[in-house]
Design a protein around this motif. Structure first.
Motif, PDB file in Angstrom:
ATOM      1  N   ALA A 104       0.817  -1.215   0.000  1.00 14.40           N
ATOM      2  CA  ALA A 104       0.000   0.000   0.000  1.00 14.40           C
ATOM      3  C   ALA A 104       0.846   1.258   0.000  1.00 14.40           C
ATOM      4  O   ALA A 104       0.307   2.365   0.078  1.00 14.40           O
ATOM      5  N   GLN A 105       2.165   1.126  -0.078  1.00 13.13           N
ATOM      6  CA  GLN A 105       3.051   2.283  -0.043  1.00 13.13           C
ATOM      7  C   GLN A 105       3.320   2.799  -1.451  1.00 13.13           C
ATOM      8  O   GLN A 105       3.427   2.015  -2.405  1.00 13.13           O
ATOM      9  N   PHE A 106       3.438   4.121  -1.556  1.00 14.01           N
ATOM     10  CA  PHE A 106       3.784   4.719  -2.842  1.00 14.01           C
ATOM     11  C   PHE A 106       5.221   4.350  -3.215  1.00 14.01           C
ATOM     12  O   PHE A 106       6.134   4.500  -2.395  1.00 14.01           O
ATOM     13  N   PRO A 107       5.467   3.878  -4.428  1.00 11.95           N
ATOM     14  CA  PRO A 107       6.850   3.608  -4.859  1.00 11.95           C
ATOM     15  C   PRO A 107       7.629   4.910  -5.007  1.00 11.95           C
ATOM     16  O   PRO A 107       7.047   5.979  -5.240  1.00 11.95           O
ATOM     17  N   ASN A 108       8.936   4.816  -4.862  1.00 10.44           N
ATOM     18  CA  ASN A 108       9.784   5.982  -5.081  1.00 10.44           C
ATOM     19  C   ASN A 108       9.696   6.429  -6.534  1.00 10.44           C
ATOM     20  O   ASN A 108       9.685   5.600  -7.449  1.00 10.44           O
ATOM     21  N   LEU A 109       9.648   7.729  -6.728  1.00 10.09           N
ATOM     22  CA  LEU A 109       9.484   8.255  -8.080  1.00 10.09           C
ATOM     23  C   LEU A 109      10.781   8.175  -8.872  1.00 10.09           C
ATOM     24  O   LEU A 109      10.768   7.852 -10.074  1.00 10.09           O
ATOM     25  N   LEU A 110      11.908   8.462  -8.220  1.00  8.42           N
ATOM     26  CA  LEU A 110      13.202   8.484  -8.906  1.00  8.42           C
ATOM     27  C   LEU A 110      14.175   7.451  -8.355  1.00  8.42           C
ATOM     28  O   LEU A 110      15.380   7.578  -8.547  1.00  8.42           O
ATOM     29  N   GLY A 111      13.668   6.457  -7.673  1.00  8.48           N
ATOM     30  CA  GLY A 111      14.530   5.409  -7.164  1.00  8.48           C
ATOM     31  C   GLY A 111      14.884   5.594  -5.701  1.00  8.48           C
ATOM     32  O   GLY A 111      14.560   6.616  -5.079  1.00  8.48           O
ATOM     33  N   PRO A 112      15.574   4.619  -5.126  1.00  8.22           N
ATOM     34  CA  PRO A 112      15.904   4.665  -3.693  1.00  8.22           C
ATOM     35  C   PRO A 112      16.870   5.779  -3.309  1.00  8.22           C
ATOM     36  O   PRO A 112      17.004   6.089  -2.121  1.00  8.22           O
ATOM     37  N   ALA A 113      17.559   6.383  -4.264  1.00 10.91           N
ATOM     38  CA  ALA A 113      18.474   7.484  -3.936  1.00 10.91           C
ATOM     39  C   ALA A 113      17.727   8.736  -3.498  1.00 10.91           C
ATOM     40  O   ALA A 113      18.313   9.623  -2.870  1.00 10.91           O
ATOM     41  N   PHE A 114      16.421   8.804  -3.808  1.00  7.67           N
ATOM     42  CA  PHE A 114      15.599   9.957  -3.431  1.00  7.67           C
ATOM     43  C   PHE A 114      14.371   9.450  -2.676  1.00  7.67           C
ATOM     44  O   PHE A 114      13.259   9.414  -3.220  1.00  7.67           O
ATOM     45  N   PRO A 115      14.532   9.057  -1.427  1.00  8.94           N
ATOM     46  CA  PRO A 115      13.432   8.398  -0.706  1.00  8.94           C
ATOM     47  C   PRO A 115      12.272   9.320  -0.365  1.00  8.94           C
ATOM     48  O   PRO A 115      11.162   8.834  -0.112  1.00  8.94           O
ATOM     49  N   ALA A 116      12.480  10.624  -0.334  1.00  6.93           N
ATOM     50  CA  ALA A 116      11.404  11.536   0.071  1.00  6.93           C
ATOM     51  C   ALA A 116      10.410  11.818  -1.048  1.00  6.93           C
ATOM     52  O   ALA A 116       9.314  12.310  -0.786  1.00  6.93           O
TER      53      ALA A 116
END
Length: 443
Positions: free
Chosen positions: A249-261
């Protein structure tokens, strides 16, 4: 030479003739001002310039506060008259260091080793801005309907309650679980906001009182549920906190794990901004909402069901606040949430909507600005600057935007037509008693 007078000789000189008189006394209208002047005056009167100047003035006041609270400035000011250069240098270092930390922590970190680290602050700012934009859109939409919605906090909490209670225990694939959780949060916020609209429509109760009370009800309801085993309290603990948000149910990272926010919730907020803009500015429902907000009595006379518009507006406002809560529990806070899940966003949304002048894209830009300030405040704290100064800057921005005449006076901007008319009326009202007194004396 002898037959002419000096005055007559001067009058015959073509290069020294006075310009032809014009105006109401001569029957000729004065020439219109150049278009460039008119355009510049309209730009300076515009809301965009007012907003920019409000931000600049708030930053100036914030810089003064940074200088006053800096220890080096305080120490060097003790011997200011002996060595004024030390104090001025300390003031520059304090103000420049504070705002450089703000930029470095929110937009671009030039000190980072690689490009990813340099732009990570910008992605953090966008992540902080997403729930502010969603909740701000809800408040702005209610403002356009003439409703002062200060219940975004309660609507966020109710959206979080619905999402956690109905969807956290489900075992579904991500492509079903994620939108189901988001939809549950939006429905929870919409129902809580719609309740306020319904009560106002039926009883005429003021929405400010209603939203204040519903904020408290939602808060204490959430506290009770996260303290009660079997409801929302996490299993195996007696702490007032919910279970973690399911991974599906969590939103996936938009630009990958390097940008978690920064996650997909930001793109959803952008889409919602477009939707709100279309509803308010292009749809017949938006026309009715704006008509009710301008004058509910005239809207009623035109055949618009004002009570129904109140319910619709609060339903939309609550749903948008619920979306802000989903940005929190599906994006930022996925390890379980408590009664502080709103993180002050519900009240900051009022400021964002005011700064955006209750327009969809204005609210979007205001949310980005507040996300930048929030993200940069952590870097400023590392410089020894109190985080309260950022809050003061935010408050001053709203204060200056709410007082355009003050800004025009400070920056010597041209007055608006409404201000000119008000000044003329004040002069006329002041002149009337003098005229009456003069007539009485002459009589």
């Amino acid at each position: 030479m002898s037959g002419t007078t000096p005055g007559a000789e001067d009058a015959t000189r073509p290069g020294e003739q006075l310009p032809r008189a014009s105006g109401t006394l001569t029957g000729q209208e004065p020439p219109e001002p150049p278009r460039a002047n008119v355009l510049m005056k309209e730009i300076l009167r515009g809301s965009a310039v007012t907003t920019i100047l409000a931000i600049v003035l708030a930053m100036i006041v914030g810089g003064i506060l940074i200088a006053l609270t800096d220890e080096d400035v305080q120490e060097s000011s003790a011997y200011f008259f002996a060595r004024p250069g030390d104090t001025l240098a300390a003031i520059w270092n304090a103000v420049y260091g504070g705002y450089e930390a703000l930029v470095r922590g929110s937009i671009f970190n030039a000190r980072a080793d690689d490009f990813i680290g340099q732009i990570r602050p910008l992605t953090n700012s966008l992540g902080f801005a997403a729930p502010l934009i969603a909740a701000g859109l809800g408040v702005a939409l209610a403002f356009r309907a003439g409703l002062f919605n200060i219940g975004a906090r309660g609507q966020m909490l109710m959206g979080a309650i619905f999402a956690a209670f109905f969807t956290f225990n489900l075992d579904l694939p991500m492509w079903i679980h994620l939108p189901t959780t988001m939809l549950a949060g939006i429905v929870g916020g919409a129902l809580w906001g719609g309740l306020v609209g319904l009560i106002k429509a039926v009883t005429g109760a003021h929405e400010v009182i209603l939203t204040i009370m519903t904020n408290y009800i939602a808060f204490y309801l959430l506290l009770w549920m996260i303290r009660t085993p079997g409801l929302l309290q996490r299993e195996g603990t007696n702490q007032p906190i919910t279970a973690p948000t399911p991974a599906s149910a969590q939103f996936p990272n938009l630009l990958g794990p390097a940008f978690p926010a920064l996650d997909w919730g930001f793109l959803i907020v952008v889409a919602i901004t477009v939707l709100v803009w279309w509803i308010l500015e292009r749809s017949s429902l938006g026309l009715r909402i704006r008509a009710v907000g301008e004058n509910p009595h005239a809207a009623l006379a035109a055949g618009i069901n004002v009570k129904r518009i109140y319910v619709y507006a609060m339903l939309f406002a609550g749903g948008l606040a619920g979306m802000a809560a989903m940005n929190q529990i599906q994006g930022s806070v996925t390890t379980g949430f408590s009664g502080t899940i709103d993180a002050g966003i519900g009240f900051d949304a009022i400021t964002v909507a005011l700064l955006g002048r209750s327009r969809a894209w204005g609210t979007f830009a205001a949310g980005i600005l507040f996300g930048v300030l929030k993200s940069g405040s952590f870097a400023m704290q590392a410089q020894g600057i109190p985080v309260d100064i950022v809050l003061v800057v935010q408050s001053l921005i709203v204060l200056f935007i709410a007082a355009p005449p003050l800004l025009r006076t400070i920056f010597f901007l041209p007055k608006s037509d409404a201000e000119k008319a008000a000044k003329a009326r004040a002069k006329a009202a002041k002149r009337r008693p003098e005229d009456t007194r003069g007539k009485a004396v002459s009589a």
